[in-house]
Motif scaffolding. Structure first.
Motif, short mmCIF file in Angstrom:
data_model
loop_
_atom_site.label_atom_id
_atom_site.label_comp_id
_atom_site.label_asym_id
_atom_site.label_seq_id
_atom_site.Cartn_x
_atom_site.Cartn_y
_atom_site.Cartn_z
N ASN A 47 8.68 -2.66 2.03
CA ASN A 47 9.09 -2.31 0.66
C ASN A 47 8.57 -3.32 -0.35
OD1 ASN A 47 10.59 -0.04 1.45
ND2 ASN A 47 12.36 -1.31 1.94
N GLU A 48 8.51 -4.58 0.05
CA GLU A 48 8.15 -5.64 -0.88
C GLU A 48 6.64 -5.84 -1.00
OE1 GLU A 48 9.12 -10.37 -1.67
OE2 GLU A 48 9.65 -9.45 0.24
N THR A 49 5.90 -5.80 0.12
CA THR A 49 4.51 -6.24 0.08
C THR A 49 3.47 -5.19 0.43
OG1 THR A 49 4.62 -7.10 2.35
CG2 THR A 49 5.17 -8.62 0.58
N SER A 50 3.86 -3.95 0.65
CA SER A 50 2.83 -2.95 0.93
C SER A 50 2.01 -2.67 -0.32
CB SER A 50 3.46 -1.65 1.44
OG SER A 50 4.25 -1.07 0.42
N PRO A 51 0.71 -2.41 -0.17
CA PRO A 51 -0.12 -2.10 -1.33
C PRO A 51 0.31 -0.79 -2.00
CG PRO A 51 -1.47 -2.63 0.60
CD PRO A 51 -0.06 -2.46 1.08
N VAL A 52 -0.05 -0.64 -3.25
CA VAL A 52 0.12 0.63 -3.95
C VAL A 52 -1.23 1.33 -3.91
CG1 VAL A 52 0.63 1.74 -6.15
CG2 VAL A 52 1.95 -0.26 -5.43
N SER A 53 -1.39 2.28 -3.00
CA SER A 53 -2.68 2.92 -2.79
C SER A 53 -2.47 4.28 -2.14
CB SER A 53 -3.57 2.05 -1.89
OG SER A 53 -4.73 2.74 -1.51
N LYS A 54 -3.33 5.24 -2.50
CA LYS A 54 -3.31 6.56 -1.88
C LYS A 54 -4.09 6.57 -0.56
CE LYS A 54 -2.81 9.07 -6.23
NZ LYS A 54 -3.42 10.06 -7.17
N LYS A 55 -4.84 5.48 -0.31
CA LYS A 55 -5.65 5.39 0.91
C LYS A 55 -5.07 4.33 1.83
CE LYS A 55 -9.86 6.93 -1.41
NZ LYS A 55 -11.27 6.60 -1.74
N LEU A 56 -3.77 4.47 2.11
CA LEU A 56 -3.04 3.47 2.88
C LEU A 56 -2.37 4.11 4.08
CD1 LEU A 56 -1.60 0.66 3.25
CD2 LEU A 56 0.14 1.52 1.68
N SER A 57 -2.58 3.53 5.26
CA SER A 57 -1.85 3.91 6.47
C SER A 57 -1.09 2.69 6.97
CB SER A 57 -2.80 4.42 7.56
OG SER A 57 -3.46 5.60 7.15
N ILE A 58 0.20 2.83 7.21
CA ILE A 58 1.04 1.71 7.64
C ILE A 58 1.56 1.96 9.05
CG2 ILE A 58 3.27 0.58 7.26
CD1 ILE A 58 2.80 0.79 4.29
N LEU A 59 1.50 0.91 9.88
CA LEU A 59 2.10 0.95 11.20
C LEU A 59 3.16 -0.13 11.28
CD1 LEU A 59 -1.34 1.32 11.91
CD2 LEU A 59 -0.12 2.30 13.86
N LYS A 60 4.36 0.24 11.71
CA LYS A 60 5.45 -0.71 11.87
C LYS A 60 6.45 -0.17 12.87
CE LYS A 60 8.68 -1.11 8.69
NZ LYS A 60 9.86 -0.42 9.28
N LYS A 61 7.17 -1.07 13.49
CA LYS A 61 8.25 -0.72 14.40
C LYS A 61 9.54 -1.31 13.87
CE LYS A 61 5.44 1.23 17.38
NZ LYS A 61 5.43 2.69 17.62
N ASP A 62 10.57 -0.50 13.81
CA ASP A 62 11.85 -0.97 13.28
C ASP A 62 12.68 -1.63 14.39
OD1 ASP A 62 11.53 -0.12 10.61
OD2 ASP A 62 11.95 1.95 11.22
N TYR A 63 13.11 -2.85 14.10
CA TYR A 63 14.00 -3.59 14.98
C TYR A 63 15.21 -4.03 14.16
CZ TYR A 63 11.06 -3.98 19.14
OH TYR A 63 10.35 -3.70 20.28
N PRO A 64 16.35 -4.27 14.81
CA PRO A 64 17.54 -4.72 14.06
C PRO A 64 17.28 -5.98 13.25
CG PRO A 64 18.16 -4.09 16.29
CD PRO A 64 16.66 -4.06 16.25
N CYS A 65 16.36 -6.82 13.72
CA CYS A 65 16.09 -8.09 13.04
C CYS A 65 14.99 -7.99 11.98
CB CYS A 65 15.70 -9.16 14.05
SG CYS A 65 14.29 -8.68 15.09
N SER A 66 14.41 -6.83 11.79
CA SER A 66 13.30 -6.72 10.85
C SER A 66 13.78 -6.18 9.50
CB SER A 66 12.21 -5.80 11.41
OG SER A 66 12.69 -4.48 11.59
N PRO A 67 13.17 -6.60 8.41
CA PRO A 67 12.09 -7.58 8.35
C PRO A 67 12.64 -9.01 8.39
CG PRO A 67 12.54 -6.78 6.15
CD PRO A 67 13.46 -6.03 7.06
N CYS A 68 12.02 -9.86 9.19
CA CYS A 68 12.50 -11.24 9.30
C CYS A 68 11.81 -12.16 8.29
CB CYS A 68 12.26 -11.77 10.71
SG CYS A 68 10.52 -11.80 11.22
#
Length: 326
Positions: free
Chosen positions: A277-298
């Protein structure tokens, strides 16, 4: 209207702040905008065509350099100072500037709010780009949509011409850039995964060459004439030219990834400890990969050493995102 933007570092943070220039130019048609930047990041500002002037601050210059910067700023007689860094020393510079109005971004730290006005309370869920624009919303009373103005000028292209020539691209060959490094282990996808991904890409796309980029050298095992390891071997301007000539860029939460996205280059971004939410780019040509963990984002305070949130993102999954852009 003479305006000073204070955002001396870092790479990604400076890119995040770029839309403030366009927003200020719209608000004040006659504005003359100067940017205070550390010497190690000054080359980034050559990509900001809306900027009128820069003041370079030698980060290692100590108190003498600090005093020189303050004297230079006071001499300019700025009407407005906007502190987008929000730290004690930048707040003190704002206070000493002599400007009629001095404001700071939401989330001021290190008691810098005793020197300048914090425009709005901090919102940790607000994207950093929009957070910077809160200063212009305060001045205008209107919601501001991010508008990047970043271009690679002719002189920068000339600087990086040789490095593109050295890639020896054949007819129809495309460049895929990889950025394995980042500040903080919680942001770095395993190097072995990058090596595996490179092997997969070379098999999947015959007319591609892979360029590995970063600020320090690394033992990258995947080699051959279609892989060029340029880690620790490029200037900022050479890096910019390579990114601008890439078909897609892959990496973690880094400044060069933010730059590639702002240049409208497709980016595949792998998130670990950073807050999307804080640091992802603002772009229409963006693909994000992430896995949600109880401790994320650390963020910068990880509670583990093996970072399963990164290890659970497999090279095949990243390859699937890359296929969209090639």
């Amino acid at each position: 209207m003479k305006i000073l933007i204070i955002k001396p570092s870092s790479f990604g943070d400076i890119i995040h702040a770029n839309p403030v220039i366009a927003a200020l130019k719209k608000l004040y048609n006659d504005s003359h905008i100067t940017w205070l930047v550390f010497d190690s990041f000054k080359d980034i500002l050559a990509l900001f065509p809306g900027l009128d002037n820069t003041i370079v601050w030698d980060r290692k210059g100590g108190i003498k350099e600090f005093a020189r910067v303050v004297r230079l700023i006071r001499k300019e007689k700025f009407d407005l100072v906007i502190d987008l860094q929000g730290l004690f020393r930048t707040g003190l510079i704002s206070f000493l500037s002599g400007a009629k109005e001095k404001i700071g971004v939401p989330g001021l730290k290190e008691f810098s709010n005793i020197f300048i006005r914090e425009v709005y309370p901090e919102n940790k869920n607000l994207n950093a780009i929009k957070r910077n624009l809160e200063t212009v919303r305060y001045l205008s009373g209107q919601k501001i949509n991010p508008e990047f103005n970043i271009k690679i000028p002719k002189e920068v292209k000339e600087t990086g011409k040789n490095i593109i020539d050295n890639l020896k691209l054949g007819p129809g060959e495309k460049v895929i850039a990889m950025l394995p490094f980042s500040r903080g282990l919680s942001k770095i996808w395993p190097l072995a995964y990058y090596e595996e991904l490179a092997t997969l890409l070379l098999k999947e796309f015959e007319k591609t060459k892979i360029v590995i980029l970063g600020n320090k050298s690394l033992p990258f095992k995947t080699s051959g004439e279609r892989v060029m390891d340029l880690c620790g071997k490029t200037s900022i301007h050479e890096l910019v030219v390579i990114l601008g000539n890439s078909k897609v860029v892959i990496g973690g939460d880094t400044g060069p990834m933010q730059l590639a996205a702002s240049l409208d280059i497709p980016v595949v971004m792998i998130f670990g400890g950073s807050d999307v939410n804080e640091t992802s780019p603002v772009s229409k040509k963006l693909s994000i990969l992430k896995k949600d963990y109880p401790c994320s984002p650390c963020r910068t305070s990880p509670i583990c050493k093996d970072f399963p949130c990164l290890k659970d993102i497999k090279p095949e999954e990243v390859l699937g995102k890359i296929k969209k852009w090639i």
